[in-house]
Design a protein around this motif. Structure first.
Motif, PDB file in Angstrom:
ATOM      1  N   ILE A  98       0.847  -1.189   0.000  1.00 41.70           N
ATOM      2  CA  ILE A  98       0.000   0.000   0.000  1.00 41.70           C
ATOM      3  C   ILE A  98       0.884   1.240   0.000  1.00 41.70           C
ATOM      4  O   ILE A  98       1.667   1.458   0.941  1.00 41.70           O
ATOM      5  CB  ILE A  98      -0.941  -0.004   1.222  1.00 41.70           C
ATOM      6  CG1 ILE A  98      -1.861  -1.230   1.144  1.00 41.70           C
ATOM      7  CG2 ILE A  98      -1.763   1.286   1.283  1.00 41.70           C
ATOM      8  CD1 ILE A  98      -2.745  -1.416   2.348  1.00 41.70           C
ATOM      9  N   ASP A  99       0.791   2.024  -1.060  1.00 40.43           N
ATOM     10  CA  ASP A  99       1.719   3.132  -1.281  1.00 40.43           C
ATOM     11  C   ASP A  99       1.694   4.187  -0.180  1.00 40.43           C
ATOM     12  O   ASP A  99       2.701   4.838   0.093  1.00 40.43           O
ATOM     13  CB  ASP A  99       1.418   3.808  -2.627  1.00 40.43           C
ATOM     14  CG  ASP A  99       1.749   2.919  -3.817  1.00 40.43           C
ATOM     15  OD1 ASP A  99       2.585   2.000  -3.646  1.00 40.43           O
ATOM     16  OD2 ASP A  99       1.175   3.115  -4.897  1.00 40.43           O
ATOM     17  N   SER A 100       0.528   4.371   0.448  1.00 39.40           N
ATOM     18  CA  SER A 100       0.400   5.431   1.447  1.00 39.40           C
ATOM     19  C   SER A 100       0.954   5.027   2.812  1.00 39.40           C
ATOM     20  O   SER A 100       1.069   5.859   3.713  1.00 39.40           O
ATOM     21  CB  SER A 100      -1.063   5.832   1.596  1.00 39.40           C
ATOM     22  OG  SER A 100      -1.841   4.723   2.022  1.00 39.40           O
ATOM     23  N   LEU A 101       1.303   3.754   2.962  1.00 39.37           N
ATOM     24  CA  LEU A 101       1.819   3.262   4.240  1.00 39.37           C
ATOM     25  C   LEU A 101       3.324   3.070   4.184  1.00 39.37           C
ATOM     26  O   LEU A 101       3.899   2.809   3.113  1.00 39.37           O
ATOM     27  CB  LEU A 101       1.158   1.923   4.605  1.00 39.37           C
ATOM     28  CG  LEU A 101      -0.363   1.917   4.757  1.00 39.37           C
ATOM     29  CD1 LEU A 101      -0.831   0.517   5.151  1.00 39.37           C
ATOM     30  CD2 LEU A 101      -0.816   2.951   5.775  1.00 39.37           C
ATOM     31  N   THR A 102       3.973   3.171   5.331  1.00 48.09           N
ATOM     32  CA  THR A 102       5.409   2.898   5.410  1.00 48.09           C
ATOM     33  C   THR A 102       5.647   1.396   5.325  1.00 48.09           C
ATOM     34  O   THR A 102       4.720   0.583   5.411  1.00 48.09           O
ATOM     35  CB  THR A 102       5.997   3.412   6.728  1.00 48.09           C
ATOM     36  OG1 THR A 102       5.415   2.663   7.811  1.00 48.09           O
ATOM     37  CG2 THR A 102       5.749   4.895   6.913  1.00 48.09           C
ATOM     38  N   GLU A 105       4.356  -0.191   8.453  1.00 49.63           N
ATOM     39  CA  GLU A 105       2.898  -0.276   8.482  1.00 49.63           C
ATOM     40  C   GLU A 105       2.375  -1.353   7.535  1.00 49.63           C
ATOM     41  O   GLU A 105       1.389  -2.043   7.844  1.00 49.63           O
ATOM     42  CB  GLU A 105       2.300   1.085   8.128  1.00 49.63           C
ATOM     43  CG  GLU A 105       2.536   2.146   9.201  1.00 49.63           C
ATOM     44  CD  GLU A 105       2.247   3.551   8.728  1.00 49.63           C
ATOM     45  OE1 GLU A 105       2.058   4.433   9.575  1.00 49.63           O
ATOM     46  OE2 GLU A 105       2.247   3.785   7.485  1.00 49.63           O
ATOM     47  N   ASN A 106       3.012  -1.510   6.382  1.00 54.67           N
ATOM     48  CA  ASN A 106       2.614  -2.562   5.451  1.00 54.67           C
ATOM     49  C   ASN A 106       2.798  -3.943   6.064  1.00 54.67           C
ATOM     50  O   ASN A 106       1.910  -4.793   5.978  1.00 54.67           O
ATOM     51  CB  ASN A 106       3.422  -2.465   4.151  1.00 54.67           C
ATOM     52  CG  ASN A 106       2.752  -1.621   3.089  1.00 54.67           C
ATOM     53  OD1 ASN A 106       1.811  -2.060   2.434  1.00 54.67           O
ATOM     54  ND2 ASN A 106       3.233  -0.389   2.930  1.00 54.67           N
ATOM     55  N   LYS A 141       8.466   4.636   2.227  1.00 54.28           N
ATOM     56  CA  LYS A 141       7.260   4.263   1.496  1.00 54.28           C
ATOM     57  C   LYS A 141       7.663   3.342   0.339  1.00 54.28           C
ATOM     58  O   LYS A 141       8.813   3.381  -0.125  1.00 54.28           O
ATOM     59  CB  LYS A 141       6.549   5.508   0.949  1.00 54.28           C
ATOM     60  CG  LYS A 141       6.063   6.486   2.021  1.00 54.28           C
ATOM     61  CD  LYS A 141       4.857   5.939   2.755  1.00 54.28           C
ATOM     62  CE  LYS A 141       4.315   6.905   3.801  1.00 54.28           C
ATOM     63  NZ  LYS A 141       3.767   8.149   3.236  1.00 54.28           N
ATOM     64  N   ASN A 143       7.260   3.488  -2.799  1.00 48.91           N
ATOM     65  CA  ASN A 143       7.809   4.135  -4.000  1.00 48.91           C
ATOM     66  C   ASN A 143       9.243   4.632  -3.805  1.00 48.91           C
ATOM     67  O   ASN A 143       9.867   5.123  -4.748  1.00 48.91           O
ATOM     68  CB  ASN A 143       6.901   5.275  -4.465  1.00 48.91           C
ATOM     69  CG  ASN A 143       6.774   6.400  -3.448  1.00 48.91           C
ATOM     70  OD1 ASN A 143       7.467   6.415  -2.431  1.00 48.91           O
ATOM     71  ND2 ASN A 143       5.891   7.343  -3.726  1.00 48.91           N
ATOM     72  N   GLN A 144       9.751   4.484  -2.586  1.00 46.15           N
ATOM     73  CA  GLN A 144      11.143   4.840  -2.316  1.00 46.15           C
ATOM     74  C   GLN A 144      12.056   3.612  -2.350  1.00 46.15           C
ATOM     75  O   GLN A 144      13.246   3.726  -2.066  1.00 46.15           O
ATOM     76  CB  GLN A 144      11.254   5.516  -0.944  1.00 46.15           C
ATOM     77  CG  GLN A 144      10.503   6.843  -0.840  1.00 46.15           C
ATOM     78  CD  GLN A 144      10.508   7.394   0.570  1.00 46.15           C
ATOM     79  OE1 GLN A 144      10.038   6.774   1.506  1.00 46.15           O
ATOM     80  NE2 GLN A 144      11.080   8.594   0.722  1.00 46.15           N
TER      81      GLN A 144
END
Length: 230
Positions: A98-102, A105-106, A141, A143-144
């Motif tokens: 999930i892109d919005s989670l670290t 958190e994922n 995240k 995407n990083q």
């Protein structure tokens, strides 16, 4: 050996109008605790359908599937979800982070769904991120991260709940050869530590690393090959 999974005469038929597609035909299989099994075959042979049924993400048209002494046939939707959360870890080819989670958190998500305490979640997540060499990225995240790093996080998420069965769908499909080799080595190491792994792969080199190879053709088990154990 102790049987973890038993499937008998599994069929899966998809219907679209008057056209019926037999994705799986009378597939029977026993998976023992601690095995590493590779499922291979041409595109459209039923590999991903079989993995989805094993992961309780899909249901067979008919046949019997028992997981960890649980008869899955009569389970309701919420019961299937509970069994999947407790007994199955699933690693998707596209990572499904999930892109919005670290990263932290994922990986924590399966335990949060169980209602695990924050302290226990922190301990378990940090342990799994260390196991996949991703501790330094826990605040990042998705995407990083590189593709290989994302796959490691996906594996940590699948393992954080200590599942009986780890299902892995084309784990190297979106990776270059170097990252693919690293992820495959991680799966082999996890298996040596006791994890039961079922992996779908199109890569012959990786399938040959498994203890047992199952080849599907047109929804049927074409051949099984057992590696010699020294």
């Amino acid at each position: 050996m102790t049987a973890l999974v038993t499937i008998n005469n599994i069929n899966k038929v998809y219907s679209k109008g008057q056209v019926k597609t037999h994705a799986l035909q009378d597939v029977s299989l026993t998976i023992n605790k601690g095995e590493f099994i590779a499922i291979s075959g041409a595109s459209g042979c039923g590999k991903s359908t079989l993995l989805s049924i094993l992961g309780l993400l899909d249901t067979p048209t008919d046949g019997h599937y028992q997981l960890a002494n649980i008869d899955t046939h009569s389970l309701k939707v919420d019961q299937r979800s509970s069994v999947r959360n407790k007994h199955i870890g699933y690693v998707f080819q596209s990572f499904n982070l999930i892109d919005s989670l670290t990263v932290f958190e994922n990986v924590a998500l399966p335990l949060e769904h169980r209602g695990t305490s924050s302290k226990e979640i922190k301990t378990a997540v940090e342990k799994q991120l260390a196991a996949v060499n991703m501790s330094a990225r826990l605040d990042h995240k998705p995407n990083q991260l590189s593709g290989g790093q994302q796959q490691r996080v996906a594996i940590a998420r699948a393992l954080v709940g200590n599942p009986d069965l780890l299902l892995v769908d084309e784990p190297t499909g979106n990776l270059d050869s170097q990252n693919g080799d690293a992820v495959m080595q991680l799966l082999l190491d996890l298996n040596k530590q006791g994890a039961t792994v079922v992996m779908v792969t199109h890569d012959e080199r990786y399938s040959q690393m498994a203890q047992r190879q199952i080849r599907l053709f047109d929804g049927k088990v074409l051949v099984e090959h057992q590696e010699a154990v020294a």
